[in-house]
Design a protein around this motif. Structure first.
Motif, PDB file in Angstrom:
ATOM      1  N   THR A 129       0.851  -1.194   0.000  1.00  0.00           N
ATOM      2  CA  THR A 129       0.000   0.000   0.000  1.00  0.00           C
ATOM      3  C   THR A 129       0.886   1.243   0.000  1.00  0.00           C
ATOM      4  O   THR A 129       2.027   1.211   0.455  1.00  0.00           O
ATOM      5  CB  THR A 129      -0.921   0.028   1.230  1.00  0.00           C
ATOM      6  N   HIS A 130       0.347   2.354  -0.521  1.00  0.00           N
ATOM      7  CA  HIS A 130       1.106   3.598  -0.551  1.00  0.00           C
ATOM      8  C   HIS A 130       1.367   4.107   0.869  1.00  0.00           C
ATOM      9  O   HIS A 130       2.439   4.624   1.168  1.00  0.00           O
ATOM     10  CB  HIS A 130       0.340   4.666  -1.334  1.00  0.00           C
ATOM     11  N   LYS A 131       0.359   3.972   1.731  1.00  0.00           N
ATOM     12  CA  LYS A 131       0.455   4.391   3.126  1.00  0.00           C
ATOM     13  C   LYS A 131      -0.246   3.356   3.997  1.00  0.00           C
ATOM     14  O   LYS A 131      -1.032   2.549   3.507  1.00  0.00           O
ATOM     15  CB  LYS A 131      -0.188   5.768   3.339  1.00  0.00           C
ATOM     16  N   ASP A 132       0.022   3.407   5.299  1.00  0.00           N
ATOM     17  CA  ASP A 132      -0.648   2.492   6.222  1.00  0.00           C
ATOM     18  C   ASP A 132      -2.117   2.868   6.415  1.00  0.00           C
ATOM     19  O   ASP A 132      -2.942   2.018   6.736  1.00  0.00           O
ATOM     20  CB  ASP A 132       0.049   2.486   7.587  1.00  0.00           C
ATOM     21  N   VAL A 133      -2.420   4.158   6.243  1.00  0.00           N
ATOM     22  CA  VAL A 133      -3.792   4.640   6.410  1.00  0.00           C
ATOM     23  C   VAL A 133      -4.230   5.345   5.131  1.00  0.00           C
ATOM     24  O   VAL A 133      -3.569   6.276   4.662  1.00  0.00           O
ATOM     25  CB  VAL A 133      -3.913   5.605   7.611  1.00  0.00           C
ATOM     26  N   PHE A 134      -5.342   4.881   4.559  1.00  0.00           N
ATOM     27  CA  PHE A 134      -5.913   5.519   3.370  1.00  0.00           C
ATOM     28  C   PHE A 134      -7.076   6.394   3.819  1.00  0.00           C
ATOM     29  O   PHE A 134      -7.948   5.949   4.569  1.00  0.00           O
ATOM     30  CB  PHE A 134      -6.414   4.470   2.385  1.00  0.00           C
TER      31      PHE A 134
END
Length: 281
Positions: free
Chosen positions: A231-236
């Protein structure tokens, strides 16, 4: 002199009486006072911290607890629905929502062959992405969750699985050849759920993969780096406005294509009419 002697004796007697008082007879604060004192000590705040800021912090903690309860209700909402898009009908979609996607596992290790968005060739919206695979390849769960649907759709997804996840998302896996799970089964991220295939409306073996929040399709590439399988970040951060714009993108493209087609037909008609008129002359 005699008077001084009597005073000294009296003073000594008083001191002796005071020191001889039993412990049980000593003075104690009332129980209610002691309880109040302990309560004040327990609720004291650090020096320099305002009461107002503590109240705000407590409200935030309470709100977080409420959100946890809402998440549980959201997970169970309309569970028996056999619809992908209408399973959350009756609920208001929040404007924004932070979604924990840190537990992601790539459903297959194939490359991205087709992205999310409007397809002029087919005149319709592609609400997921296509990932390359061979028939019989193992498809795994992208996140922890529970199987909500295993179904067959001849003119669409073919054999497909819908998982509802603990983080609030639902994922869809289409064009499969075989199910490895059943409805109501809980699976962990990375556990096999199906075998890849070429069923339904498909032009070749691949996995059609969708990410949705409360029925709204999200571009999976905005969450996932498919080239590196992370994923690009842990939080979308889900944004309702942006999500709805991406859905309207298809209709605007379609309208432009339709107008261009009509204009082209009108042009041909006009030219044809002119030729006929010149011929009659």
């Amino acid at each position: 002199m005699q008077l001084l002697k009597h005073i000294t004796i009296a003073a000594s007697a008083i001191v002796a009486m005071m020191t001889a008082t039993p412990v049980a007879a000593q003075f104690h604060l009332p129980v209610s006072h002691t309880d109040r004192h302990e309560e004040l000590i327990a609720n004291q705040r650090p020096a320099g911290v305002s009461l107002e800021s503590l109240k705000i912090k407590k409200f935030g903690a309470d709100h977080s607890n409420i959100a946890d309860m809402v998440d549980e209700d959201l997970f169970n909402y309309n569970w028996s629905s056999q619809s992908i898009t209408a399973a959350y009908t009756g609920l208001t979609v929040p404007q924004t929502r932070n979604i924990d996607v840190s537990g992601y596992v790539a459903p297959v290790r194939g490359r991205l062959t087709s992205g999310f968005g409007y397809r002029p060739r087919f005149g319709r919206m592609h609400k997921g992405v296509d990932l390359n695979l061979s028939i019989g390849d193992t498809v795994v769960a992208a996140f922890d969750g529970k199987v909500r649907i295993t179904k067959y759709e001849r003119r669409g997804y073919g054999y497909y699985v819908v998982l509802r996840h603990d983080n609030g998302l639902e994922t869809v896996y289409g064009h499969l050849s075989r199910f490895l799970v059943k409805p109501d089964q809980y699976v962990r991220a990375g556990e096999p759920i199906a075998l890849g295939g070429n069923t339904g409306r498909s032009t070749g073996p691949h996995l059609h993969f969708e990410t949705r929040f409360m029925g709204l399709a999200i571009n999976p590439s905005s969450i996932i780096d498919f080239e590196n399988f992370v994923t690009h970040k842990d939080v979308f951060t889900f944004d309702k406005t942006e999500c709805e714009k991406s859905q309207k993108f298809s209709s605007s493209k379609k309208n432009r294509k339709s107008k261009a087609s009509k204009s082209k037909r009108r042009g041909k008609s006009t030219a044809s009419a002119k030729r006929k008129k010149s011929g009659r002359r």
